[in-house]
Scaffold this motif. Sequence first.
Motif, short mmCIF file in Angstrom:
data_model
loop_
_atom_site.label_atom_id
_atom_site.label_comp_id
_atom_site.label_asym_id
_atom_site.label_seq_id
_atom_site.Cartn_x
_atom_site.Cartn_y
_atom_site.Cartn_z
N VAL A 244 19.11 22.45 54.31
CA VAL A 244 18.47 22.85 53.06
C VAL A 244 18.40 24.37 52.96
CG1 VAL A 244 16.34 22.74 51.71
CG2 VAL A 244 17.18 20.70 52.87
N LYS A 245 18.17 25.04 54.09
CA LYS A 245 18.14 26.50 54.06
C LYS A 245 19.47 27.06 53.59
CE LYS A 245 17.26 30.62 56.83
NZ LYS A 245 17.21 31.21 58.18
N SER A 246 20.57 26.46 54.04
CA SER A 246 21.89 26.94 53.62
C SER A 246 22.06 26.79 52.10
CB SER A 246 22.99 26.19 54.36
OG SER A 246 23.11 24.85 53.90
N LEU A 247 21.57 25.71 51.55
CA LEU A 247 21.70 25.48 50.11
C LEU A 247 20.86 26.48 49.32
CD1 LEU A 247 21.51 21.57 50.10
CD2 LEU A 247 23.56 22.99 49.89
N VAL A 248 19.67 26.79 49.82
CA VAL A 248 18.81 27.77 49.14
C VAL A 248 19.44 29.15 49.21
CG1 VAL A 248 16.57 28.91 49.22
CG2 VAL A 248 16.71 26.43 49.50
N GLU A 249 19.97 29.52 50.37
CA GLU A 249 20.62 30.84 50.50
C GLU A 249 21.83 30.94 49.58
OE1 GLU A 249 19.42 31.79 55.16
OE2 GLU A 249 21.11 30.46 54.69
#
Length: 295
Positions: A244-249
């Motif tokens: 999820v962090k990758s998608l937000v970034e």
Amino acid sequence: MNVRLGIIGVLIFTCSLQSFSQISHPKASPFAIVEQEFGLSKIKVEYSRPAVRGRHVFGPQADGQKGLVPYGRIWRVGANESTKITVSTDMQVKGKHLPKGTYALYAFPEENSWEIAFHTNLSHWGDGRKNYNPNEDLFRIKLSLEKLSDHQENFLIAFDSITHNSAQMELTWANTRLVIPFEVDTHAQMELEISRQIESNPTAQTYYEAARYLREQNRDPKRALQYLNHALRIGGDTYYFHRVKSLVEAALGDYKSAIVSAQKSMELANQQDKDEFVRMNQKNIKLWKTLLKDE
């Protein structure tokens, strides 16, 4: 004295026989309950389901005789007791505010449209023609009808077109359908829930769930990233946190960081044989590398 006791005994015995001799009959219009969740809200409807059984239902018959539900007359939206509707949170119904609670539902059918009343008095039996007081309506709305080519034998209340923020309640009988739209502000409810959870005793999962919601709704990616970083600090590495962090970034346009997070997610997912997450991360890494080249 003995005679008196004997009479009392006979009366008790007779009453007992009467109470046990009652026969339960199947109802012509069986009772039903339908419940529907949408967003963080729920609607519950308790009603009875009359059948057409070859009869003319709405409006006058061809010979001018009244149908089962005459135009212009109050109808209980079912049979037997008045139909009850319970909403778990405040809602909007065609621009009208419907507070959390239980209401009786009444209809005033016409040929091309109906008025629907959300009524505050729950004590009326049947259609309430004798005791109905319009001053006890919370509000009324007017809705257009849909004429159907298919036949609905038993009166049916069902829900469709369900989203996080809305649901449509469909009233269908014979060849007529009416749709009542319900709306809620699920985002406002979620923001309150996020604040409540974070202010109480938050865990890494709390911050992750808050971030995941914001990401799924395409809202406030900077705050979502703050939540994820905090979740990772207090909860350790998990493949789905990094995913999820990758998608937000990526949503923030930081593809370099997104690739690093996706690679970490892929590594952890591979260790746990989470093949689907490995494939999803591989696909995104390929995409984001392409976008970096185009910058």
